[in-house]
Write an enzyme that holds these catalytic residues in place. Sequence first.
Site, PDB file in Angstrom:
ATOM      1  N   TYR A  94     -34.820 109.185   7.910  1.00  0.00           N
ATOM      2  CA  TYR A  94     -33.491 109.551   7.405  1.00  0.00           C
ATOM      3  C   TYR A  94     -33.498 110.954   6.831  1.00  0.00           C
ATOM      4  CZ  TYR A  94     -34.756 108.705   2.434  1.00  0.00           C
ATOM      5  OH  TYR A  94     -35.313 108.755   1.180  1.00  0.00           O
ATOM      6  N   CYS A  95     -32.327 111.582   6.865  1.00  0.00           N
ATOM      7  CA  CYS A  95     -32.112 112.878   6.218  1.00  0.00           C
ATOM      8  C   CYS A  95     -30.889 112.743   5.317  1.00  0.00           C
ATOM      9  CB  CYS A  95     -32.000 114.011   7.230  1.00  0.00           C
ATOM     10  SG  CYS A  95     -30.657 113.852   8.435  1.00  0.00           S
ATOM     11  N   TRP A  96     -30.127 113.808   5.125  1.00  0.00           N
ATOM     12  CA  TRP A  96     -28.999 113.733   4.187  1.00  0.00           C
ATOM     13  C   TRP A  96     -27.870 112.858   4.719  1.00  0.00           C
ATOM     14  CZ3 TRP A  96     -28.495 114.706  -0.764  1.00  0.00           C
ATOM     15  CH2 TRP A  96     -27.215 114.782  -1.310  1.00  0.00           C
TER      16      TRP A  96
END
Length: 372
Positions: A111-113
């Site tokens: 996951y990222c932002w």
Amino acid sequence: GALRLPAMSAKDSKKERKTVNVVQRTLDWSSSDHSAILDVRTPAEFDEDHIPGAINAPVLSNEQRIEVGTLYASNPFEARKLGAALVAENTAGVLREHILDKPRSFRPLVYCWRGGQRSGSLSAVLAQIGFRTSVLDGGYMTYRADVRQSCTDIPSKFDFRVLSGPTGSGKTLLLRDMMQRGWQCLDLEGLGKHRGSVLGDVEGGQPSQKMFESLLVEQLQGYDPSKPVWVESESHTVGNLHVPQPLFEEMRKAPRFELSVPFEERVRYTLSTYDDLGSQTDELVRLLNMLVGIRGKAKVEEWVGMAQEMKGEELVADLLITHYDPSYSRSQKSHMEKFNPPTRVVKLEGIAPEKLDEGWYSVVDELGKVEV
């Protein structure tokens, strides 16, 4: 001439097609199906808050993210090119550090932002290698929305028991002792890295508000709602952090167990709790000066003199009598008038572990039943 890769036989090609997986998108960050959770955001984003247990595997550094973001404002296309180059370079490091030792059965959640380009880049490479890879749809923002919802929903599922008592009565020590014995306890000061008073800073500083809420939710989700959760009486804040309102409301109406401890024992315990400040006179003076607005300049100068002359016992006794006890009495009176929760006074001769056995555990059980 042009670089040519070795030709692949039909048999090898068939094998290879089986290896490559499609990246799955999911909203479930808590599933036990994931072997590991890879947070590809920058170290700064990770430090502010992250999914519990996640590993930081940044595909952009703090500085690189700022550089790409600044460029994006004026030239999105050039920013995307630069970002792609940097992500590609950093992905090689992530693979070496976190992936090379993993078996084929490894199932990462990335996951990222917002679940966009950064997580998409790494997950595509992992899937090409042959790992069953998932991306958190919506990224960290999905997780954060879940935590905020849980802060609203979870507290009402539990029955709380509140330890109260003036400064130095050993509430924190007792709470942590109960936790070691397997009682369900929520240590707000421990999670918030603060000791709940003007002298309360803990080395290393406090977590962010978001991280504090993440830790709270993680702990409560691991507890059994059929058993009570013990918590120390707190104001709405723990240092600079705010106790989520739904949890605070449950604490305010919960049964209270007021610890009654001899004054000299409270002085001794307070001295032992803050003994690190005894060797940091300048820091102690700075903290005492924060009380000028409440207790007046003359009284604080008196305390500063005691601190500089290393009169620890005298200083603590006067702080309890002049500052902490009046503040506690006022807050207790206000609380009882507004909420009137059932309250039992439990007398302790002291706060040492052997005193707790005879003073607390022989009188109060895990459910909060009191032997008369």
